[in-house]
Scaffold this active site. Structure first.
Site, PDB file in Angstrom:
ATOM      1  N   GLU A   1       0.820  -1.196   0.000  1.00 45.34           N
ATOM      2  CA  GLU A   1       0.000   0.000   0.000  1.00 45.34           C
ATOM      3  C   GLU A   1       0.858   1.250   0.000  1.00 45.34           C
ATOM      4  OE1 GLU A   1      -3.987  -1.773   2.018  1.00 45.34           O
ATOM      5  OE2 GLU A   1      -2.278  -1.352   3.268  1.00 45.34           O
TER       6      GLU A   1
ATOM      7  N   CYS B   1       3.526   8.495   1.129  1.00 43.03           N
ATOM      8  CA  CYS B   1       3.970   7.587   2.179  1.00 43.03           C
ATOM      9  C   CYS B   1       4.238   6.238   1.522  1.00 43.03           C
ATOM     10  CB  CYS B   1       2.862   7.495   3.226  1.00 43.03           C
ATOM     11  SG  CYS B   1       3.195   6.325   4.524  1.00 43.03           S
TER      12      CYS B   1
ATOM     13  N   CYS C   1       5.687  -6.583   7.771  1.00 45.21           N
ATOM     14  CA  CYS C   1       6.795  -6.175   8.636  1.00 45.21           C
ATOM     15  C   CYS C   1       7.128  -7.342   9.555  1.00 45.21           C
ATOM     16  CB  CYS C   1       6.394  -4.953   9.464  1.00 45.21           C
ATOM     17  SG  CYS C   1       7.733  -4.279  10.461  1.00 45.21           S
TER      18      CYS C   1
ATOM     19  N   CYS D   1       5.058  -4.573  16.591  1.00 48.01           N
ATOM     20  CA  CYS D   1       4.610  -3.518  17.506  1.00 48.01           C
ATOM     21  C   CYS D   1       3.125  -3.745  17.808  1.00 48.01           C
ATOM     22  CB  CYS D   1       4.846  -2.148  16.883  1.00 48.01           C
ATOM     23  SG  CYS D   1       6.587  -1.889  16.493  1.00 48.01           S
TER      24      CYS D   1
ATOM     25  N   CYS E   1       0.227  -1.739  15.969  1.00 42.16           N
ATOM     26  CA  CYS E   1       0.343  -1.520  14.519  1.00 42.16           C
ATOM     27  C   CYS E   1      -0.292  -2.651  13.727  1.00 42.16           C
ATOM     28  CB  CYS E   1       1.818  -1.385  14.134  1.00 42.16           C
ATOM     29  SG  CYS E   1       2.066  -1.268  12.349  1.00 42.16           S
TER      30      CYS E   1
ATOM     31  N   CYS F   1      -1.597   6.109   9.499  1.00 41.09           N
ATOM     32  CA  CYS F   1      -0.446   5.369  10.022  1.00 41.09           C
ATOM     33  C   CYS F   1      -0.876   4.086  10.709  1.00 41.09           C
ATOM     34  CB  CYS F   1       0.264   6.172  11.089  1.00 41.09           C
ATOM     35  SG  CYS F   1       1.056   7.598  10.493  1.00 41.09           S
TER      36      CYS F   1
END
Ligand code: SAH
Ligand code: SF4
Length: 436
Positions: free
Chosen positions: A143, A156, A163, A167, A170, A402
């Site tokens: 994305e 962005c 990932c 976290c 997230c 985010c």
């Protein structure tokens, strides 16, 4: 337990149950399921987004003589990166024979835009599908989000598919499939954005697009704040930044490129020395016990080590401050005492502090701090002499903010349908291409 109780999260962060999709409750990293590889699409490879060296090698492969290589690379570079050419035929100063040879061997193919969503606030989110790299790869999806503002247009970009880090606040960290993006795939995000925004000389912007008043580019800034940990893919990130910032091509100033890291301490110096970009640190907590929980990489590189690396960041000055990102989690990290400790920790580091209201996602175990709390926190930081902007959540209606990024076409489509049914924020949800 996927539906962690917020009460528990608030009062006893260390005791927070771990969401079911997190395989190892206390693991710092998931195992990467697919390793990085060159983007060798079946069929003809694309030249769009390659580095100068890669272009040179591709030209040599089709028999362009050594003495011509530099000049030919310069021509291709101009057409691909400055003019946004999508066909070799457009390259009017390249002789016909070479244009044909190029078209026989290569394409100027971009990743497919599997879907485009336009938020009420003008934010655009693209789901990009990379070419398949072989029979076992159906084409990774990533994305990429464009955020127009009055004085800038920020893209962005993602550095990895998913990932490996986990976290706890997230969404990207819950994605199972992880691989590094190649430099070409990173640059391609900027190229696609310019295609879709009509941001090439002579191209037309789409209806309703924000047009820079000063005649500037639609994309003036890049942030590596999409999917992935950029410092775990530093070679490709550095190579991509070199292409993006080349003055004869895509021409983005390195001072307008920001790389955000969760704190991979041993790579921070290299980022500064080789990419010379702005640095953002995802700090989010001022005590190691809490940061261990929120950003598990902290167990490897605790706060003191991280801040030491920041103090040593090449080029650091008042004109080139480090941005510290701090996600506002209700009852977890948002007290007055946290704000005061934050200020104390950052003393002596040229810094700005970016307060990010937590963006919720389905199954998240946190809540965003109340607005008054965020204002109070921001005020304490501001009074201590730091700029403390609160980042306005952008594109929340399309899950483009985010930490909300997670490329699963199926889920995305289902969500878009639900939003349409509920009549909320669904305008501008377009489906393009051949969605699986
Ligand atoms: N992996 C890198 C860059 C991508 S994340 C990093 O962690 O820095 C970009 C920013 O979004 C980081 O500061 C990250 O902590 C923050 N973020 C992640 N999930 C979020 C969420 N749900 N709400 C608000 N910010 C979030
Ligand atoms: Fe990865 Fe950054 Fe999300 Fe952490 S916040 S899981 S490092 S993308």
């Amino acid at each position: 337990m996927a539906t962690a109780s917020l009460d528990i999260a608030q009062h006893s962060p260390r005791a927070t149950p771990i969401a079911a999709e997190r395989t190892q409750p206390m693991a710092i990293e998931k195992v990467a399921e697919v390793q990085a590889h060159a983007s060798a699409a079946p069929g003809k490879p694309s030249l769009a987004g390659l580095t100068r060296d890669e272009l040179k090698a591709r030209l040599a492969q089709i028999g362009v003589p050594e003495r011509e290589l530099k000049m030919r690379v310069g021509q291709l570079w101009h057409w691909i990166n400055l003019r946004g050419a999508q066909t070799f035929d457009a390259m009017s100063n390249v002789c016909k024979g070479l244009r044909q040879a190029l078209a026989d061997a290569y394409t100027l193919y971009r990743p497919t835009v599997a879907s485009e969503q336009v938020s009420k606030d003008g934010t655009r989110k693209w789901l990009l599908r990379m070419p398949s790299t072989g029979p076992l790869d159906k084409g990774a999806e990533i994305e990429c989000v464009y955020i127009p503002e009055v004085d800038r247009g920020t893209l962005c970009v993602s550095s990895q598919v998913g990932c490996t880090l986990t976290c706890s606040f997230c969404h990207t960290g819950t994605q199972r499939l992880v691989r590094n993006l190649t430099a070409q795939e990173i640059v391609a995000q900027l190229i696609v954005a310019r295609d879709r925004l009509g941001d090439w000389p002579g191209a037309m912007p789409p209806d309703g697009a924000f047009v820079p008043s000063d005649g500037g580019r639609f994309v003036s800034n890049i942030v590596f704040m999409g999917m992935g940990e950029p410092l775990y893919n530093l070679d490709n990130v550095v190579a991509a930044i070199r292409v993006m910032s080349d003055n004869e091509g895509l021409s983005l100033s390195r001072r307008r490129i920001t790389v955000s890291t969760s704190g991979v301490v041993p790579q921070i110096e290299r980022l500064g020395a080789e990419a010379n970009t702005m640095l953002a640190i995802s700090l989010h907590a001022v005590r190691d016990d809490l940061r261990d929980e929120l950003v598990p990489l902290n167990r490897k590189y605790p706060i003191a080590q991280l801040l030491e690396a920041c103090r040593a960041y090449p080029g650091l000055s008042n004109a080139r401050r480090i941005t510290f990102e701090y996600v506002m989690l209700k009852g977890v990290n948002d007290s007055d005492a946290d704000a005061r400790e934050l200020v104390r920790l950052l003393r002596g580091i040229p810094a700005k502090i970016n307060l990010i209201p937590f963006n919720p996602w389905p199954g998240a175990r946190y809540q965003c701090s109340d607005w008054e709390r965020i204002e109070r926190f921001s005020e304490i930081v501001f009074r201590a002499g730091y700029a403390s902007p609160v980042r306005t959540p952008r594109g929340r209606d399309i899950l483009a903010a985010c930490g909300q990024l997670k490329s699963e076409t199926e889920k995305l489509r289902a969500r878009a349908r639900l939003m349409l049914e509920a009549g909320i924020g669904a305008e501008g949800v377009y489906a393009l291409g051949d969605e699986a």
